[in-house]
Design a protein around this motif. Sequence first.
Motif, PDB file in Angstrom:
ATOM      1  N   VAL A 196      39.791   8.914  -5.065  1.00 14.19           N
ATOM      2  CA  VAL A 196      38.298   9.023  -4.664  1.00 14.19           C
ATOM      3  C   VAL A 196      37.368   9.899  -4.729  1.00 14.19           C
ATOM      4  CG1 VAL A 196      37.465   8.499  -2.135  1.00 14.19           C
ATOM      5  CG2 VAL A 196      39.095   6.756  -3.295  1.00 14.19           C
ATOM      6  N   ILE A 197      37.986  11.393  -4.092  1.00 17.50           N
ATOM      7  CA  ILE A 197      37.814  12.394  -4.191  1.00 17.50           C
ATOM      8  C   ILE A 197      36.690  12.746  -5.489  1.00 17.50           C
ATOM      9  CG2 ILE A 197      37.861  15.312  -4.377  1.00 17.50           C
ATOM     10  CD1 ILE A 197      39.641  14.859  -2.110  1.00 17.50           C
ATOM     11  N   ALA A 198      37.682  12.638  -6.911  1.00 17.06           N
ATOM     12  CA  ALA A 198      37.049  12.594  -7.662  1.00 17.06           C
ATOM     13  C   ALA A 198      36.169  12.837  -8.480  1.00 17.06           C
ATOM     14  CB  ALA A 198      38.723  12.730  -9.040  1.00 17.06           C
ATOM     15  N   TYR A 199      36.183  11.310  -8.093  1.00 12.99           N
ATOM     16  CA  TYR A 199      35.386  10.471  -9.052  1.00 12.99           C
ATOM     17  C   TYR A 199      33.392  10.955  -7.819  1.00 12.99           C
ATOM     18  CZ  TYR A 199      31.795   6.274  -9.476  1.00 12.99           C
ATOM     19  OH  TYR A 199      30.928   5.498 -10.124  1.00 12.99           O
ATOM     20  N   THR A 200      33.788  10.419  -6.815  1.00 13.22           N
ATOM     21  CA  THR A 200      32.144  10.350  -5.175  1.00 13.22           C
ATOM     22  C   THR A 200      31.999  11.771  -5.374  1.00 13.22           C
ATOM     23  OG1 THR A 200      34.162   9.215  -3.923  1.00 13.22           O
ATOM     24  CG2 THR A 200      32.111  10.374  -3.177  1.00 13.22           C
ATOM     25  N   THR A 201      32.611  12.487  -5.998  1.00 11.85           N
ATOM     26  CA  THR A 201      31.847  14.173  -5.982  1.00 11.85           C
ATOM     27  C   THR A 201      31.130  14.627  -7.190  1.00 11.85           C
ATOM     28  OG1 THR A 201      34.471  15.486  -4.939  1.00 11.85           O
ATOM     29  CG2 THR A 201      32.621  16.472  -6.369  1.00 11.85           C
ATOM     30  N   THR A 202      31.111  13.602  -7.541  1.00  5.89           N
ATOM     31  CA  THR A 202      30.814  14.047  -8.860  1.00  5.89           C
ATOM     32  C   THR A 202      29.306  12.870  -8.991  1.00  5.89           C
ATOM     33  OG1 THR A 202      32.009  12.451  -9.961  1.00  5.89           O
ATOM     34  CG2 THR A 202      31.545  14.985 -10.837  1.00  5.89           C
ATOM     35  N   SER A 203      29.806  11.419  -8.303  1.00  5.96           N
ATOM     36  CA  SER A 203      28.512  10.460  -8.030  1.00  5.96           C
ATOM     37  C   SER A 203      27.823  10.783  -7.082  1.00  5.96           C
ATOM     38  CB  SER A 203      29.040   9.231  -7.591  1.00  5.96           C
ATOM     39  OG  SER A 203      30.026   9.243  -6.508  1.00  5.96           O
ATOM     40  N   LEU A 204      28.284  11.418  -5.786  1.00  4.28           N
ATOM     41  CA  LEU A 204      27.683  12.231  -5.093  1.00  4.28           C
ATOM     42  C   LEU A 204      26.700  13.157  -5.133  1.00  4.28           C
ATOM     43  CD1 LEU A 204      29.392  11.953  -1.496  1.00  4.28           C
ATOM     44  CD2 LEU A 204      27.156  10.766  -1.300  1.00  4.28           C
ATOM     45  N   ALA A 205      27.019  14.193  -6.269  1.00  6.04           N
ATOM     46  CA  ALA A 205      26.356  15.690  -7.133  1.00  6.04           C
ATOM     47  C   ALA A 205      25.214  14.611  -6.585  1.00  6.04           C
ATOM     48  CB  ALA A 205      27.343  16.410  -7.489  1.00  6.04           C
ATOM     49  N   LYS A 206      25.574  13.527  -8.086  1.00  4.72           N
ATOM     50  CA  LYS A 206      23.766  13.264  -8.620  1.00  4.72           C
ATOM     51  C   LYS A 206      22.834  12.535  -7.596  1.00  4.72           C
ATOM     52  CE  LYS A 206      22.275  11.649 -12.754  1.00  4.72           C
ATOM     53  NZ  LYS A 206      22.361  10.283 -13.022  1.00  4.72           N
ATOM     54  N   LEU A 207      23.322  12.124  -6.624  1.00  6.67           N
ATOM     55  CA  LEU A 207      22.183  11.704  -5.663  1.00  6.67           C
ATOM     56  C   LEU A 207      21.783  12.559  -4.668  1.00  6.67           C
ATOM     57  CD1 LEU A 207      23.936   8.456  -4.554  1.00  6.67           C
ATOM     58  CD2 LEU A 207      22.821   8.092  -5.713  1.00  6.67           C
ATOM     59  N   TYR A 208      22.622  13.718  -4.997  1.00  8.37           N
ATOM     60  CA  TYR A 208      22.655  14.814  -4.027  1.00  8.37           C
ATOM     61  C   TYR A 208      21.412  15.644  -4.842  1.00  8.37           C
ATOM     62  CZ  TYR A 208      26.413  15.033  -0.080  1.00  8.37           C
ATOM     63  OH  TYR A 208      27.134  14.902   0.047  1.00  8.37           O
ATOM     64  N   SER A 209      21.932  15.747  -5.720  1.00 10.24           N
ATOM     65  CA  SER A 209      20.703  16.494  -6.921  1.00 10.24           C
ATOM     66  C   SER A 209      19.178  15.984  -7.178  1.00 10.24           C
ATOM     67  CB  SER A 209      20.873  17.234  -8.475  1.00 10.24           C
ATOM     68  OG  SER A 209      21.301  15.275  -9.102  1.00 10.24           O
ATOM     69  N   GLU A 210      19.380  14.358  -7.355  1.00 12.01           N
ATOM     70  CA  GLU A 210      18.461  13.668  -7.606  1.00 12.01           C
ATOM     71  C   GLU A 210      17.079  13.477  -6.109  1.00 12.01           C
ATOM     72  OE1 GLU A 210      19.794  10.567 -10.656  1.00 12.01           O
ATOM     73  OE2 GLU A 210      19.376   9.949  -8.297  1.00 12.01           O
ATOM     74  N   ALA A 211      17.773  13.630  -4.592  1.00  9.09           N
ATOM     75  CA  ALA A 211      17.073  13.430  -3.937  1.00  9.09           C
ATOM     76  C   ALA A 211      16.396  15.076  -3.277  1.00  9.09           C
ATOM     77  CB  ALA A 211      17.708  13.834  -1.932  1.00  9.09           C
ATOM     78  N   ILE A 212      17.401  16.502  -3.887  1.00  4.01           N
ATOM     79  CA  ILE A 212      16.647  17.579  -3.717  1.00  4.01           C
ATOM     80  C   ILE A 212      15.338  17.563  -5.199  1.00  4.01           C
ATOM     81  CG2 ILE A 212      16.756  19.908  -4.106  1.00  4.01           C
ATOM     82  CD1 ILE A 212      20.158  19.093  -3.737  1.00  4.01           C
ATOM     83  N   GLU A 213      15.608  16.671  -6.086  1.00  7.70           N
ATOM     84  CA  GLU A 213      14.388  16.653  -6.662  1.00  7.70           C
ATOM     85  C   GLU A 213      13.285  16.176  -6.038  1.00  7.70           C
ATOM     86  OE1 GLU A 213      15.233  15.446 -10.740  1.00  7.70           O
ATOM     87  OE2 GLU A 213      16.561  17.224 -10.813  1.00  7.70           O
ATOM     88  N   GLY A 214      13.148  15.121  -5.327  1.00 13.56           N
ATOM     89  CA  GLY A 214      12.427  14.430  -4.801  1.00 13.56           C
ATOM     90  C   GLY A 214      11.579  14.541  -3.226  1.00 13.56           C
ATOM     91  N   ILE A 215      11.960  16.053  -3.897  1.00 12.09           N
ATOM     92  CA  ILE A 215      11.041  16.901  -2.049  1.00 12.09           C
ATOM     93  C   ILE A 215       9.814  17.155  -2.474  1.00 12.09           C
ATOM     94  CG2 ILE A 215      13.454  17.647  -0.992  1.00 12.09           C
ATOM     95  CD1 ILE A 215      12.372  20.594  -1.899  1.00 12.09           C
ATOM     96  N   GLU A 216       9.255  17.194  -1.365  1.00  9.32           N
ATOM     97  CA  GLU A 216       7.677  17.200  -1.176  1.00  9.32           C
ATOM     98  C   GLU A 216       7.597  18.915  -1.428  1.00  9.32           C
ATOM     99  OE1 GLU A 216       4.610  15.254   1.857  1.00  9.32           O
ATOM    100  OE2 GLU A 216       6.703  15.717   2.667  1.00  9.32           O
ATOM    101  N   ARG A 217       6.958  19.225  -1.910  1.00 12.66           N
ATOM    102  CA  ARG A 217       6.528  20.732  -2.611  1.00 12.66           C
ATOM    103  C   ARG A 217       5.893  21.515  -1.105  1.00 12.66           C
ATOM    104  NH1 ARG A 217       8.190  23.866  -5.226  1.00 12.66           N
ATOM    105  NH2 ARG A 217       7.809  26.663  -4.263  1.00 12.66           N
ATOM    106  N   GLY A 218       4.806  20.955  -0.809  1.00 13.78           N
ATOM    107  CA  GLY A 218       4.356  21.744  -0.002  1.00 13.78           C
ATOM    108  C   GLY A 218       4.960  21.766   1.785  1.00 13.78           C
ATOM    109  N   PRO A 219       5.752  21.343   2.587  1.00 18.01           N
ATOM    110  CA  PRO A 219       6.588  22.306   2.839  1.00 18.01           C
ATOM    111  C   PRO A 219       7.323  23.397   2.432  1.00 18.01           C
ATOM    112  CG  PRO A 219       7.115  20.062   3.362  1.00 18.01           C
ATOM    113  CD  PRO A 219       6.189  19.895   2.365  1.00 18.01           C
ATOM    114  N   VAL A 220       7.724  23.110   1.334  1.00 20.24           N
ATOM    115  CA  VAL A 220       8.628  24.717   0.912  1.00 20.24           C
ATOM    116  C   VAL A 220       7.551  25.297   0.398  1.00 20.24           C
ATOM    117  CG1 VAL A 220       9.446  25.358  -1.830  1.00 20.24           C
ATOM    118  CG2 VAL A 220       9.918  22.717  -0.406  1.00 20.24           C
ATOM    119  N   ASP A 221       6.184  24.739   0.275  1.00 14.79           N
ATOM    120  CA  ASP A 221       5.055  26.179  -0.324  1.00 14.79           C
ATOM    121  C   ASP A 221       4.915  26.845   1.294  1.00 14.79           C
ATOM    122  OD1 ASP A 221       4.217  25.600  -2.665  1.00 14.79           O
ATOM    123  OD2 ASP A 221       3.003  24.933  -2.576  1.00 14.79           O
TER     124      ASP A 221
END
Lengths: 246, 248
Positions: A128-153
Amino acid sequence: MKRAALFVAIVVLAWTAWDTGSDPIRLVRGLPWIVDILRRMLPPDLSVLPAALLGAVKTVEIALLGTAVAAVLALPLGFLSARNVAPASVFHPARATLNFFRSVDTLVYALVFVAAVGLGPFPGVLAVIAYTTTSLAKLYSEAIEGIERGPVDAITATGATRLQILKFGVLPQVLPLFLSYVLYRLETNIRAATVLGFVGAGGIGFYLQTYLRAIEYAAASTVLLVTVLMVMVVDALSSKLRARLV
Amino acid sequence: MIEITGLSVVLPPAVPVLHGIDLVVRPGEFVVILGRSGAGKTTFLRSINRLVTPTAGTVAIAGRNVTAAGPVELRELRRRIGMIFQQFNLVRRASVLDNVLAGRLGYVPALPSLLGRFPATDRDVALACLGEVGLASLAHRRADTLSGGEQQRVAIARALAQSPDVILADEPTASLDPALTGSIMDILRRINVDRGLTLIVSQHQLETALAYATRIVGFHRGRIRFDGPPSAVTPAVVDLIYGDGAPR
């Protein structure tokens, strides 16, 4: 163009039907056997209920521990494979690695880990760890790519360091999404963990397979009912929690 | 003193936005950058604190070169430059107070701040800044439960929390109800007069610009077309800035 595509699709599907021996007549001939098995499954043999419940608890434990460990392990991987955070030299290899390991199913990992550490729930947790780590990492990275730029600026403009920008500009935007993905993964991992027992990696699947092999269909149906109930309860709990997150 | 010399910006892939801007802003001025959308106002403001990296030219603040600063010096320069954005750019899920505390990030010890801990003195600064924009009572509300005008005031408090010498405001009233324009501009004027801060504010609304500025700088297609006091803005000047006889 459309017609040609349709024609190709029909040819391909017809060929796959022939190559897999998919024959409706064979299914119709088999129907009495299905009815026979169903008849033998009823009524469920409730004497195996304690064993089934024990197996269900093990399955939940496997999914819970595996998902929790994976949720943490996936964090650094998620940031490393987000296009807007990691430099291209890190991002591309990280993404490729994720896609490679994600294409292998939990059950296949279980086979590998059973061979490595022996029978029982532990190889199930590892799978479960082996599969879920990589599949969650993919989902995490997509969430990070979707953030609003404004607050970061805005945080950048205050003179914050990179880590402070991450903590105050990025994390508040992605953490609720991360939690929601983890819960969603927990749901699918409970389902995935029910069959881990088939390959000797513990949990309720072990009982199901044992009773099916022994042709004790009435006992097997008790195990199945417990499985369905367990999945339904976890799904309901988890989706309630997720609804409160977003 | 802010000295901008020969500032040019080409945004990727190959869009020239600013063409050799020269401008000196003296301490305490209330400069309004006027121009149509697309004239380069936003890029100009973002070049001053290097949210946009200039292609050529220099920006110097109090004699220190922003353009050539290394990472540590750049952060040090940035913390003295507050910025206000058209879309407020608050962290929506965070509390009002946490948003204002972000203005202190350049001053507080790094490690405790990463754990969400701020010294009591910095909390006091943040609360005082919230009070200055009249929102002390909303400190513990979630930022996205506030109205647009209130959110912009929180953003102003965040900029004030930086104890800045300069505030850059990029179209601070453009996404607000016109009725709120005055209240936001009034706060900015008060900051300018009471605290003696230098303000550089971009605006596309002529009347607002004339009412608040001590100096108008007109941008047209990445070049300065006009630079002078509001009283010198004649209809001919307006034509020059808004260009091509188009209605403003």
